[in-house]
Write an enzyme that holds these catalytic residues in place. Sequence first.
Site, PDB file in Angstrom:
ATOM      1  N   HIS A  12       0.818  -1.204   0.000  1.00 37.26           N
ATOM      2  CA  HIS A  12       0.000   0.000   0.000  1.00 37.26           C
ATOM      3  C   HIS A  12       0.859   1.264   0.000  1.00 37.26           C
ATOM      4  CE1 HIS A  12      -3.890  -2.049   1.639  1.00 37.26           C
ATOM      5  NE2 HIS A  12      -3.527  -2.483   0.457  1.00 37.26           N
ATOM      6  N   CYS A  40      -1.543  -0.871   7.410  1.00 35.44           N
ATOM      7  CA  CYS A  40      -0.839   0.402   7.260  1.00 35.44           C
ATOM      8  C   CYS A  40      -0.924   1.231   8.542  1.00 35.44           C
ATOM      9  CB  CYS A  40      -1.385   1.182   6.073  1.00 35.44           C
ATOM     10  SG  CYS A  40      -0.916   0.441   4.488  1.00 35.44           S
ATOM     11  N   GLU A  71       0.858   3.940   1.855  1.00 36.00           N
ATOM     12  CA  GLU A  71       1.360   4.407   3.149  1.00 36.00           C
ATOM     13  C   GLU A  71       2.630   3.655   3.541  1.00 36.00           C
ATOM     14  OE1 GLU A  71      -3.236   4.269   3.490  1.00 36.00           O
ATOM     15  OE2 GLU A  71      -1.659   3.200   2.429  1.00 36.00           O
ATOM     16  N   CYS A 118      -5.668   1.173   5.817  1.00 37.55           N
ATOM     17  CA  CYS A 118      -6.111  -0.130   6.318  1.00 37.55           C
ATOM     18  C   CYS A 118      -5.433  -0.406   7.657  1.00 37.55           C
ATOM     19  CB  CYS A 118      -5.775  -1.231   5.310  1.00 37.55           C
ATOM     20  SG  CYS A 118      -4.008  -1.630   5.223  1.00 37.55           S
TER      21      CYS A 118
END
Length: 166
Positions: A79, A108, A81, A105
Amino acid sequence: MDQRTDYITWDEYFMGVALLSAKRSKDPNTQVGACIVNRRNQIMSVGYNGFPRGCSDEGFPWARESEDAYDTKYPYVCHAELNAILNSGGADLEGCRIYVALFPCNECAKAIIQSGIREVIYLSDKYASSVGTRASKRMFDSAGVTYHALTLERPSITIDFSAETV
């Protein structure tokens, strides 16, 4: 001559960098970018969602659904992040804030908390009722990480790459 008054705000600038970073994603369904900024409004790192280094964009699945989860993107995609945190090269992110297109999420959220980032600014929280997002908010609340949706006065910013605009 007076200075310009139509310049963008810091929030617009940093969210714009996150959204521009998202344009690097090869994901056909979801493009997310992230921009980490320190207390002095200096960009520490950026990232976008994609496969880890060395994992070919053509050799791994981009599907959202399959009979076998092994054949979807979810076990493989890193992801935005997490990529932004990893792309910081080990820089001290304590007290930083992160601008993201989509609310983080739970995986993250753990990385955000562990890295010392103290604020999350996001555009969309479309998965607010999901277990992962609810878990993210629970962890952020417990760890003292603040989060809020970014409310913008202008709906868009246009980037013109022609030399005549400089």
